[in-house]
Scaffold this motif. Structure first.
Motif, PDB file in Angstrom:
ATOM      1  N   TYR A   4      99.461  51.022 -18.157  1.00 15.02           N
ATOM      2  CA  TYR A   4      99.247  50.187 -16.972  1.00 15.02           C
ATOM      3  C   TYR A   4      97.792  50.314 -16.499  1.00 15.02           C
ATOM      4  O   TYR A   4      97.070  51.244 -16.905  1.00 15.02           O
ATOM      5  CB  TYR A   4     100.193  50.599 -15.847  1.00 15.02           C
ATOM      6  N   THR A   5      97.373  49.386 -15.623  1.00 13.88           N
ATOM      7  CA  THR A   5      96.005  49.413 -15.098  1.00 13.88           C
ATOM      8  C   THR A   5      96.054  49.590 -13.586  1.00 13.88           C
ATOM      9  O   THR A   5      96.307  48.628 -12.847  1.00 13.88           O
ATOM     10  CB  THR A   5      95.259  48.110 -15.446  1.00 13.88           C
ATOM     11  N   PRO A   6      95.814  50.796 -13.092  1.00  7.43           N
ATOM     12  CA  PRO A   6      95.842  51.039 -11.657  1.00  7.43           C
ATOM     13  C   PRO A   6      94.491  50.699 -11.001  1.00  7.43           C
ATOM     14  O   PRO A   6      93.452  50.642 -11.665  1.00  7.43           O
ATOM     15  CB  PRO A   6      96.124  52.542 -11.539  1.00  7.43           C
ATOM     16  N   VAL A   7      94.535  50.514  -9.683  1.00  6.85           N
ATOM     17  CA  VAL A   7      93.338  50.411  -8.857  1.00  6.85           C
ATOM     18  C   VAL A   7      93.579  51.259  -7.614  1.00  6.85           C
ATOM     19  O   VAL A   7      94.699  51.309  -7.100  1.00  6.85           O
ATOM     20  CB  VAL A   7      93.020  48.943  -8.483  1.00  6.85           C
ATOM     21  N   ILE A   8      92.532  51.936  -7.150  1.00  6.87           N
ATOM     22  CA  ILE A   8      92.663  52.831  -6.005  1.00  6.87           C
ATOM     23  C   ILE A   8      91.946  52.236  -4.801  1.00  6.87           C
ATOM     24  O   ILE A   8      90.822  51.728  -4.924  1.00  6.87           O
ATOM     25  CB  ILE A   8      92.078  54.226  -6.312  1.00  6.87           C
ATOM     26  N   ALA A   9      92.587  52.310  -3.635  1.00  4.65           N
ATOM     27  CA  ALA A   9      91.988  51.857  -2.370  1.00  4.65           C
ATOM     28  C   ALA A   9      91.582  53.074  -1.550  1.00  4.65           C
ATOM     29  O   ALA A   9      92.428  53.905  -1.219  1.00  4.65           O
ATOM     30  CB  ALA A   9      92.974  50.994  -1.593  1.00  4.65           C
ATOM     31  N   ALA A  10      90.288  53.179  -1.204  1.00  2.00           N
ATOM     32  CA  ALA A  10      89.783  54.308  -0.419  1.00  2.00           C
ATOM     33  C   ALA A  10      89.935  54.002   1.072  1.00  2.00           C
ATOM     34  O   ALA A  10      88.957  53.716   1.779  1.00  2.00           O
ATOM     35  CB  ALA A  10      88.326  54.580  -0.768  1.00  2.00           C
ATOM     36  N   SER A  11      91.179  54.074   1.544  1.00  4.34           N
ATOM     37  CA  SER A  11      91.463  53.714   2.941  1.00  4.34           C
ATOM     38  C   SER A  11      91.343  54.895   3.900  1.00  4.34           C
ATOM     39  O   SER A  11      91.695  54.762   5.071  1.00  4.34           O
ATOM     40  CB  SER A  11      92.870  53.100   3.048  1.00  4.34           C
ATOM     41  N   ASP A  12      90.857  56.027   3.401  1.00  4.62           N
ATOM     42  CA  ASP A  12      90.522  57.133   4.301  1.00  4.62           C
ATOM     43  C   ASP A  12      89.047  56.959   4.681  1.00  4.62           C
ATOM     44  O   ASP A  12      88.145  57.485   4.026  1.00  4.62           O
ATOM     45  CB  ASP A  12      90.740  58.471   3.599  1.00  4.62           C
ATOM     46  N   THR A  13      88.812  56.196   5.735  1.00  9.39           N
ATOM     47  CA  THR A  13      87.433  55.899   6.160  1.00  9.39           C
ATOM     48  C   THR A  13      87.004  56.754   7.347  1.00  9.39           C
ATOM     49  O   THR A  13      85.907  56.562   7.872  1.00  9.39           O
ATOM     50  CB  THR A  13      87.312  54.412   6.545  1.00  9.39           C
ATOM     51  N   PHE A  14      87.830  57.713   7.751  1.00 11.42           N
ATOM     52  CA  PHE A  14      87.521  58.545   8.912  1.00 11.42           C
ATOM     53  C   PHE A  14      86.882  59.884   8.528  1.00 11.42           C
ATOM     54  O   PHE A  14      85.882  60.287   9.097  1.00 11.42           O
ATOM     55  CB  PHE A  14      88.794  58.813   9.735  1.00 11.42           C
ATOM     56  N   LEU A  52      87.775  51.620  -8.177  1.00  8.34           N
ATOM     57  CA  LEU A  52      87.943  52.044  -6.778  1.00  8.34           C
ATOM     58  C   LEU A  52      87.425  50.945  -5.859  1.00  8.34           C
ATOM     59  O   LEU A  52      86.298  50.465  -6.016  1.00  8.34           O
ATOM     60  CB  LEU A  52      87.162  53.337  -6.517  1.00  8.34           C
ATOM     61  N   ILE A  53      88.248  50.553  -4.913  1.00 14.60           N
ATOM     62  CA  ILE A  53      87.837  49.595  -3.871  1.00 14.60           C
ATOM     63  C   ILE A  53      87.514  50.397  -2.626  1.00 14.60           C
ATOM     64  O   ILE A  53      88.371  51.127  -2.110  1.00 14.60           O
ATOM     65  CB  ILE A  53      88.942  48.560  -3.580  1.00 14.60           C
ATOM     66  N   LYS A  54      86.269  50.243  -2.115  1.00 14.60           N
ATOM     67  CA  LYS A  54      85.853  51.042  -0.960  1.00 14.60           C
ATOM     68  C   LYS A  54      84.976  50.216  -0.029  1.00 14.60           C
ATOM     69  O   LYS A  54      84.333  49.252  -0.449  1.00 14.60           O
ATOM     70  CB  LYS A  54      85.097  52.292  -1.422  1.00 14.60           C
ATOM     71  N   HIS A  55      84.942  50.590   1.243  1.00 17.38           N
ATOM     72  CA  HIS A  55      84.062  50.013   2.260  1.00 17.38           C
ATOM     73  C   HIS A  55      83.203  51.140   2.826  1.00 17.38           C
ATOM     74  O   HIS A  55      83.282  52.296   2.382  1.00 17.38           O
ATOM     75  CB  HIS A  55      84.865  49.351   3.365  1.00 17.38           C
ATOM     76  N   GLN A  56      82.407  50.822   3.800  1.00 18.65           N
ATOM     77  CA  GLN A  56      81.582  51.834   4.451  1.00 18.65           C
ATOM     78  C   GLN A  56      82.431  52.771   5.300  1.00 18.65           C
ATOM     79  O   GLN A  56      83.506  52.397   5.773  1.00 18.65           O
ATOM     80  CB  GLN A  56      80.534  51.160   5.341  1.00 18.65           C
ATOM     81  N   ASP A  98      87.474  49.434   8.748  1.00 15.39           N
ATOM     82  CA  ASP A  98      88.920  49.293   8.961  1.00 15.39           C
ATOM     83  C   ASP A  98      89.673  49.695   7.683  1.00 15.39           C
ATOM     84  O   ASP A  98      89.538  49.032   6.652  1.00 15.39           O
ATOM     85  CB  ASP A  98      89.233  47.852   9.333  1.00 15.39           C
ATOM     86  N   PRO A  99      90.477  50.760   7.720  1.00 14.13           N
ATOM     87  CA  PRO A  99      91.201  51.185   6.514  1.00 14.13           C
ATOM     88  C   PRO A  99      92.212  50.151   6.030  1.00 14.13           C
ATOM     89  O   PRO A  99      92.476  50.059   4.825  1.00 14.13           O
ATOM     90  CB  PRO A  99      91.890  52.480   6.947  1.00 14.13           C
TER      91      PRO A  99
END
Length: 457
Positions: free
Chosen positions: A281-291, A310-314, A318-319
């Protein structure tokens, strides 16, 4: 794993046996004429019997049929060796003036050998009689610490039977079950789980008729095993099957991970990404720990190591938006699995718990997984209860299960929140994760044989 629980289960059997034996002695109900047999240990029940090796079986068959003549050869060689040794000792005692040539050493006349061997045999018999008189008080130095043979164990009186069949009553198990309950609580088993195990064991034991001590051990083993089997086997969703179901619909499986700081949540996400990557399978990770400071870098490190996107924001963004973007990326790229990392938060922090609810509302995950540390025991169970009340988790992953000697969290957490354990973290590497199997867990708790446990994996 779970050494303390194994010992507690074994002591339950021993305690009940002591109770019944003491009562039987008062009633003169022990059978003195019963042929001694080897008493089976608590953990021997349910263990596979080893088949004799082919070579050993052949040797045994030869011995039984009387075809093995090796004993005669050994006897002859030992006699020759003894004669040579005796002759060397006799030569050393000879006066110096009677020395002979090099090749004559050890050579004696037939009459001298026969006379001296008769004298030596008489001396040896005398020495043996003296040693037999002292044997009652003295032991060989090397005999200390030596394991007893089966015959020694059988003659030690460990096995006993009753003249008249006895029935296990509530008074027999009252003290035993109290000690079991206290032992389970000491092993970090949740109160309601300990009570459930004790009640189930009581129902299974009371009324059982027994004839010999091995019956007690067997009934106790089966009663405890059945009680624990019901506790740890919680039906639930299989993550791999869910991926296939979502794939058939053209959608990714969205999994959200929750838990407090320090339980290994981010590392577990890396392990699962690696696990399913190897399954095709092909996973993708969301970096929703932005705190948390460094959280994005930490999850980025694991994503790079296993080779997933990996999908990430600054930091501070907003997580929930990060989770949403990861899901859209998976849909666009045809990826089957989205793993959402969230900020670790204490279950008592209301504001952060509300933020977690928002992520769930936006991402609408198919699975919410609580990640707990097995070594924290009852704390992990209490945390799972709080998270389940706040966000309704679907399953549990326990980290550091390989280092857990008490087993309280593994035994309790699924039963208390009525949600299944999905995976167990079994080490530091990315491959050190396994899907939870109730039968494997049962073998861990009720087997002292490491090879048997490894076979069941």
């Amino acid at each position: 794993m779970f050494e303390s629980l194994k010992k507690k289960f074994s002591r339950t059997s021993d305690k009940l046996e002591e109770e019944l034996k003491e009562e039987a002695q008062q009633e003169n109900n022990l059978d003195p004429d019963e042929k001694p047999q080897k008493k089976r240990s608590f953990f021997s029940f349910g263990r596979k019997k080893e088949e004799p090796k082919e070579e050993e079986a052949t040797e045994q068959l030869a011995l039984e049929s009387g075809e093995d003549n090796s004993g005669e050869e050994v006897e002859e060689s030992s006699l020759l060796s003894k004669e040579t040794t005796d002759s060397e000792e006799i030569t050393k005692d000879k006066p110096e003036e009677e020395k002979k040539s090099f090749f004559s050493f050890g050579r004696k006349k037939k009459e001298e050998v026969e006379e001296e061997s008769v004298e030596e045999e008489a001396d040896e018999e005398s020495a043996e009689e003296d040693s037999e008189e002292e044997s009652g008080d003295k032991k060989s130095f090397f005999s200390f610490g030596r394991k007893k043979s089966d015959d020694d164990e059988e003659s030690s009186g460990g096995f006993f039977s009753f003249i008249r069949e006895k029935t296990i009553s509530e008074k027999h198990v009252e003290d035993t079950l109290w000690e079991l309950e206290m032992g389970l609580l000491e092993g970090d088993v949740a109160m309601e789980v300990a009570s459930e195990v004790v009640d189930s064991v009581k129902q299974n034991l009371v009324g059982k008729k027994i004839k010999r001590s091995n019956d007690i051990t067997e009934y106790t083993f089966n009663a405890l095993r059945d009680a624990v089997a019901e506790i740890i086997d919680i039906p639930g969703k299989n993550m791999t099957e869910m991926i296939e179901e979502k794939k058939a619909q053209g959608e990714p499986l969205v999994v959200m991970f929750v838990g407090i700081n320090g339980t290994g949540k981010t590392t577990t996400i890396g392990k699962l990404a690696n696990y399913y990557l190897k399954k095709g399978y092909t996973p993708v990770i969301a970096a929703s720990d932005t705190f948390r400071a460094g959280a994005i870098e930490q999850v980025n490190y694991h994503a790079d190591n296993v080779g997933v996107k990996l999908i990430k924001h600054q930091k501070g963004s907003d997580p929930a938006a990060v989770a949403y973007d990861a899901i859209e990326h998976a849909r666009a790229q045809g990826k089957e699995l989205v793993l959402i990392d969230t900020a670790g938060r204490m279950q008592t922090n209301t504001n952060l718990m509300d933020e977690m609810k928002k992520i769930k509302r936006v991402a609408n995950p198919d699975l919410v997984i609580f990640v707990g540390d097995a070594l924290t025991g009852n704390d992990a169970t209490e945390q799972a209860v709080k998270f389940n009340d706040a966000i309704d988790v679907d399953g549990v992953i326990l980290t550091k299960a390989d280092a857990d000697s008490k087993g309280g969290a593994s035994l309790s957490i699924g039963y208390v929140i009525k949600k299944p354990i999905l995976f167990l973290g079994m080490g530091q590497g990315y491959d050190d994760i396994m899907e939870y199997d109730a039968q494997w867990m049962l073998n861990q708790l009720f087997s002292d044989d490491e090879e048997e446990v490894s076979e069941s994996e």
